[in-house]
Design a protein around this motif. Structure first.
Motif, PDB file in Angstrom:
ATOM      1  N   ASP A 273     -87.142-121.590  77.891  1.00  0.00           N
ATOM      2  CA  ASP A 273     -85.955-120.799  78.231  1.00  0.00           C
ATOM      3  C   ASP A 273     -86.289-119.350  78.547  1.00  0.00           C
ATOM      4  O   ASP A 273     -85.478-118.642  79.151  1.00  0.00           O
ATOM      5  N   VAL A 274     -87.451-118.893  78.117  1.00  0.00           N
ATOM      6  CA  VAL A 274     -87.793-117.472  78.218  1.00  0.00           C
ATOM      7  C   VAL A 274     -88.164-117.125  79.660  1.00  0.00           C
ATOM      8  O   VAL A 274     -89.079-117.732  80.237  1.00  0.00           O
ATOM      9  N   PRO A 275     -87.479-116.161  80.254  1.00  0.00           N
ATOM     10  CA  PRO A 275     -87.841-115.751  81.614  1.00  0.00           C
ATOM     11  C   PRO A 275     -89.164-114.988  81.627  1.00  0.00           C
ATOM     12  O   PRO A 275     -89.654-114.550  80.583  1.00  0.00           O
ATOM     13  N   ASP A 276     -89.741-114.867  82.805  1.00  0.00           N
ATOM     14  CA  ASP A 276     -90.978-114.085  82.935  1.00  0.00           C
ATOM     15  C   ASP A 276     -90.718-112.643  82.527  1.00  0.00           C
ATOM     16  O   ASP A 276     -89.696-112.049  82.890  1.00  0.00           O
ATOM     17  N   ILE A 277     -91.641-112.084  81.767  1.00  0.00           N
ATOM     18  CA  ILE A 277     -91.484-110.710  81.294  1.00  0.00           C
ATOM     19  C   ILE A 277     -91.989-109.752  82.367  1.00  0.00           C
ATOM     20  O   ILE A 277     -93.137-109.855  82.811  1.00  0.00           O
ATOM     21  N   PRO A 278     -91.153-108.818  82.797  1.00  0.00           N
ATOM     22  CA  PRO A 278     -91.539-107.910  83.890  1.00  0.00           C
ATOM     23  C   PRO A 278     -92.723-107.021  83.521  1.00  0.00           C
ATOM     24  O   PRO A 278     -92.947-106.704  82.347  1.00  0.00           O
ATOM     25  N   GLU A 279     -93.461-106.608  84.537  1.00  0.00           N
ATOM     26  CA  GLU A 279     -94.583-105.707  84.313  1.00  0.00           C
ATOM     27  C   GLU A 279     -94.131-104.363  83.758  1.00  0.00           C
ATOM     28  O   GLU A 279     -94.918-103.662  83.109  1.00  0.00           O
ATOM     29  N   ALA A 280     -92.859-104.002  84.014  1.00  0.00           N
ATOM     30  CA  ALA A 280     -92.338-102.722  83.523  1.00  0.00           C
ATOM     31  C   ALA A 280     -92.264-102.668  82.000  1.00  0.00           C
ATOM     32  O   ALA A 280     -92.150-101.582  81.420  1.00  0.00           O
TER      33      ALA A 280
END
Length: 307
Positions: A112-119
Motif C-alpha cells: 500500500d505504501v507509495p514510492d517515497i519522493p526524493e525530496a
C-alpha cells in the motif's frame, strides 16, 4: 522534507457535560500525527505516511493535516474504520484505551505504501503504529528500505497497555535500531526497553549498542539528556504552567527535528559528524516548543510566530 510515518487517530477527550456526567469530544491525535502538525506549524516542510479512513473521522484527520501545512499525498486511504483512543486525564496526565482492531491505520501493508519522493530527507517513526501488525511490520519495512540514505529518528512512545505480543514488539524495535540515527525515549520508556538496571547513562549505552548515533532521554520537568558514544549533554525543561501533558513528547520531537533543520543538519551525513554537545540547540528548541504545548489543553503545538 520530513516524512512522519505512523498513526493518525481520534482522541476522545473527556469533558464535563451539563448534567455533570462525562462526555467525550473527538480531537485529532496520534503521536506521529501530533509531530507532523507541530512541524507544519513550525514552517518545516513535512508530509505524513499513514493509513487514514474515508469515514467522517478520517476526513477530519486529513483536513487537519492540510490546514496545518502537512502534505497528505502519502496517506493510504481506505474504507476501514478510524482508530479511537479514549483518553482519561488524572491531574493533567493522560492514559489511553485504544479501539484499533481492523482499522485503516492498523491494516496498512507494504504494497500500500507509495514510492517515497526524493525530496524526503528524513523519516520519523514511533508510537502505537510500531506495535500492531500488519502496520507495525510495514513501517519497519519502510525504515529498512528507505532509511539507508535518509536521516531516521524514532520515538517508540511505549504504551504497555496496548502491547499484546511483547516479544514481537521488542524484536521489531531491535530490527529498526540499526537504521536509526536518533532514538528518543522518555526515562520510563528507556527503563522498560532495557530492564531498568543501572543509571540512565548505562541504559542509554545499552540502546546505543544497538546502532543509533544518539539517544535522547526526556525526563519531564527535569529536562532532557542526549547520549552518544563520545559523551553526553543536557538541557533544562522549558518553563511553563502545566495544564496537561498531552502531546508534549510529540511536540518536543518536532522541535528537535526543526532545530536540526535550522542547523542545516537534517541528513544522515550531517548528523554523523555531530557530537552530543552539537545537539543541544535542537534539544533546547524542542524544550521551548513543548513548554508551550503543556501550557494549554490538549495536543495544541505552537505556531512559529508564537515563539
Amino acid at each position: 522534507m520530513i516524512l512522519c510515518c505512523g498513526e493518525a487517530l481520534i482522541d476522545m477527550i473527556p469533558v464535563a457535560g451539563p448534567d455533570g456526567q462525562t462526555a467525550f469530544v473527538p480531537h485529532c491525535g496520534g503521536a506521529l500525527f501530533n509531530t507532523a502538525i507541530a512541524l507544519g506549524r513550525l514552517d518545516v516542510p513535512v508530509g505524513m505516511l499513514s493509513g487514514v479512513s474515508r469515514d467522517r473521522f478520517g476526513v477530519q484527520l486529513a483536513d487537519a493535516l492540510s490546514e496545518n501545512n502537512v502534505q497528505t499525498d502519502m496517506l493510504v486511504r481506505s474504507d476501514r474504520a478510524t482508530t479511537l483512543a479514549i483518553v482519561h486525564l488524572v491531574d493533567g496526565h493522560a492514559t489511553y484505551a485504544f479501539y484499533d482492531e481492523g482499522s485503516a491505520g492498523r491494516m496498512v501493508r507494504p504494497a500500500d505504501v507509495p514510492d517515497i519522493p526524493e525530496a524526503v530527507e528524513a523519516l520519523y517513526f514511533g508510537g502505537i503504529s510500531l506495535v500492531s501488525e500488519p502496520a507495525a511490520d510495514t513501517y519497519a519495512h519502510v525504515c529498512a528500505t528507505a532509511g539507508g540514505s535518509r536521516l531516521v529518528m524514532m520515538d517508540p512512545n511505549i504504551r504497555t497497555s496496548f502491547i499484546t505480543d511483547e516479544q514481537a514488539y521488542r524484536a521489531r524495535l531491535d530490527r529498526m535500531m540499526p537504521h536509526c540515527d536518533i532514538v528518543k525515549v522518555s526515562d520510563e520508556d528507556l527503563a522498560w526497553m532495557t530492564g531498568g538496571s543501572g543509571s540512565i547513562a548505562d541504559q542509554a549505552k545499552a540502546v546505543l549498542a544497538k546502532g543509533p548515533k544518539f539517544v535522547i532521554v526526556t525526563k519531564g520537568a527535569e529536562g532532557a539528556m542526549v547520549f552518544s558514544d563520545g559523551g553526553h549533554a543536557s538541557v533544562p525543561a522549558g518553563k511553563a504552567v502545566v495544564v496537561d501533558t498531552v502531546g508534549a513528547g510529540d511536540t518536543f520531537n518536532a522541535g528537535v527535528l526543526a532545530g536540526l533543520t535550522q542547523q542545516g543538519a537534517l541528513s544522515k551525513e550531517a548528523v554523523a559528524t555531530l557530537s552530543a554537545e552539537d545537539l543541544v540547540p535542537a534539544l533546547s528548541y524542542g524544550a521551548k516548543v513543548a513548554a508551550v504545548t503543556v501550557s494549554r489543553a490538549g495536543a495544541n503545538p505552537p505556531w512559529k510566530n508564537e515563539l
